[in-house]
Scaffold this motif. Structure first.
Motif, short mmCIF file in Angstrom:
data_model
loop_
_atom_site.label_atom_id
_atom_site.label_comp_id
_atom_site.label_asym_id
_atom_site.label_seq_id
_atom_site.Cartn_x
_atom_site.Cartn_y
_atom_site.Cartn_z
N UNK A 1 0.86 -1.19 0.00
CA UNK A 1 0.00 0.00 0.00
C UNK A 1 0.89 1.23 0.00
N UNK A 2 0.60 2.17 -0.84
CA UNK A 2 1.42 3.38 -0.93
C UNK A 2 0.85 4.49 -0.09
N UNK A 3 1.70 5.42 0.24
CA UNK A 3 1.27 6.60 0.97
C UNK A 3 0.33 7.43 0.10
N UNK A 4 -0.79 7.92 0.64
CA UNK A 4 -1.67 8.76 -0.17
C UNK A 4 -0.99 10.06 -0.53
N UNK A 38 2.64 19.85 8.27
CA UNK A 38 1.29 19.53 8.73
C UNK A 38 1.16 18.05 9.10
N UNK A 39 1.79 17.19 8.30
CA UNK A 39 1.63 15.75 8.49
C UNK A 39 2.60 15.15 9.50
N UNK A 44 3.68 15.20 20.67
CA UNK A 44 4.16 13.93 21.19
C UNK A 44 4.96 13.11 20.21
N UNK A 45 5.11 13.58 18.97
CA UNK A 45 5.85 12.84 17.97
C UNK A 45 7.34 13.15 18.01
N UNK A 207 9.37 11.37 1.25
CA UNK A 207 9.95 11.90 2.47
C UNK A 207 9.01 11.74 3.65
N UNK A 208 7.74 12.00 3.43
CA UNK A 208 6.76 11.82 4.52
C UNK A 208 6.78 10.37 5.01
#
Length: 298
Positions: A1-4, A38-39, A44-45, A207-208
């Motif tokens: 599954x690819x990143x949207x 934004x993503x 907390x990340x 990158x995301x």
């Protein structure tokens, strides 16, 4: 599954209006820094700051300076072009603007210091796993941290990793060839995602996904106090390592060579080579040359 993939926004955020537009080469649009922030910059990340600059000498050098000034863990610096990129053994390289991903991450790991040698391996594993999942490309890892693909019937280098310790911080750099054309390759032994038929080459999407994957594996590694077995890192690396099981020559510092079969990694991430006399030697640094084809399984 690819990143949207997200709709790309208009505008030239992060770029000056003097000089050529970054949209001149439509095959190489600029990164969408706003979408990435934004993503990825979530409460907390791991990621706390993300900057995209049009050009710099070396993202590792720039982020090392920030680390010395006390920058927080989780800062990411990405350059659309590096004019003085550095690899292992202080090798220099450059690539056309927006033809790849050139980034560095500032980390402040809490694991025992003797386990920091696993960080470049962690970057390699997370990158290889992401590219396989998102782009459908099978990426191998040549010890210690070269990203490899098969192109034109031979092993080619897709990217490299350089980690540098500065005080209590580690700056981890990644250079990945994305859209380089055959005539743009710096050396005949290089390759790019585009050349090997990757399903996804959009750099914002890649990158995301890369940063999300790394953050997850880094968290697991930290939770295991850097233990490569308990965290699953050793098994994940071994499964993708193109060096193990091969006859190799390791070019060591001081113009020395070690010949033999690469048989294992030890607990510190060093390559264990078995010589013709059966003696085993662990190597912590050196250039590896593969002497025979990769063994086939199945």
């Amino acid at each position: 599954m690819t990143e949207p993939d997200r709709p790309r926004r208009s505008g030239l955020r992060g770029f000056g209006h003097d000089g050529p537009s970054p949209w001149t080469d439509l095959d190489r649009p600029p990164l969408d820094a706003a979408v990435l922030r934004h993503d990825l910059l979530l409460p907390g990340g791991l990621w706390t700051a993300l900057d995209v600059v049009e050009e710099t000498g070396s993202t590792n050098s720039d982020l090392t300076a920030r680390a010395k000034d006390g920058a927080a863990e989780g800062a990411v610096l990405v350059a659309e072009r590096q004019s003085a990129g550095r690899g292992r053994l202080d090798r220099r390289w450059s690539a056309p603007a927006r033809s790849g991903l050139f980034l560095s991450m500032l980390l402040r790991p809490t694991v025992p210091r003797e386990r920091l040698g696993w960080l470049p391996i962690l970057v390699g594993v997370s990158t290889a796993a992401t590219l396989h999942r998102v782009s459908g490309v099978e990426v191998g890892l040549k010890w210690p941290n070269d990203l490899q693909v098969e192109h034109a019937g031979e092993e080619r280098k897709l990217g490299g990793i350089l980690t540098e310790l500065t005080g209590e911080a580690v700056v981890a750099g990644l250079g990945l060839n994305v859209s380089l054309r055959e005539e743009e390759l710096p050396v005949p032994t290089a390759a790019s995602l585009a050349l090997v038929g990757a399903e996804v080459t959009d750099r914002t999407t890649l990158l995301r996904a890369l940063l999300r994957e790394f953050a997850e594996l880094y968290g697991e590694w930290q939770a295991a106090a850097g233990d490569p077995q308990a965290s699953g890192l050793l098994a994940a690396y071994t499964a993708r390592c193109t060096t193990l099981g091969r006859e190799v020559v390791v070019q060591l510092p001081g113009d020395r060579e070690l010949r033999g079969e690469a048989v294992a990694l030890d607990g510190d991430g060093r390559l264990v080579v078995r010589g013709a006399d059966g003696a085993r030697q662990a190597v912590g640094a050196g250039d590896v040359v593969h002497l025979r084809p990769q063994p086939r399984t199945g």
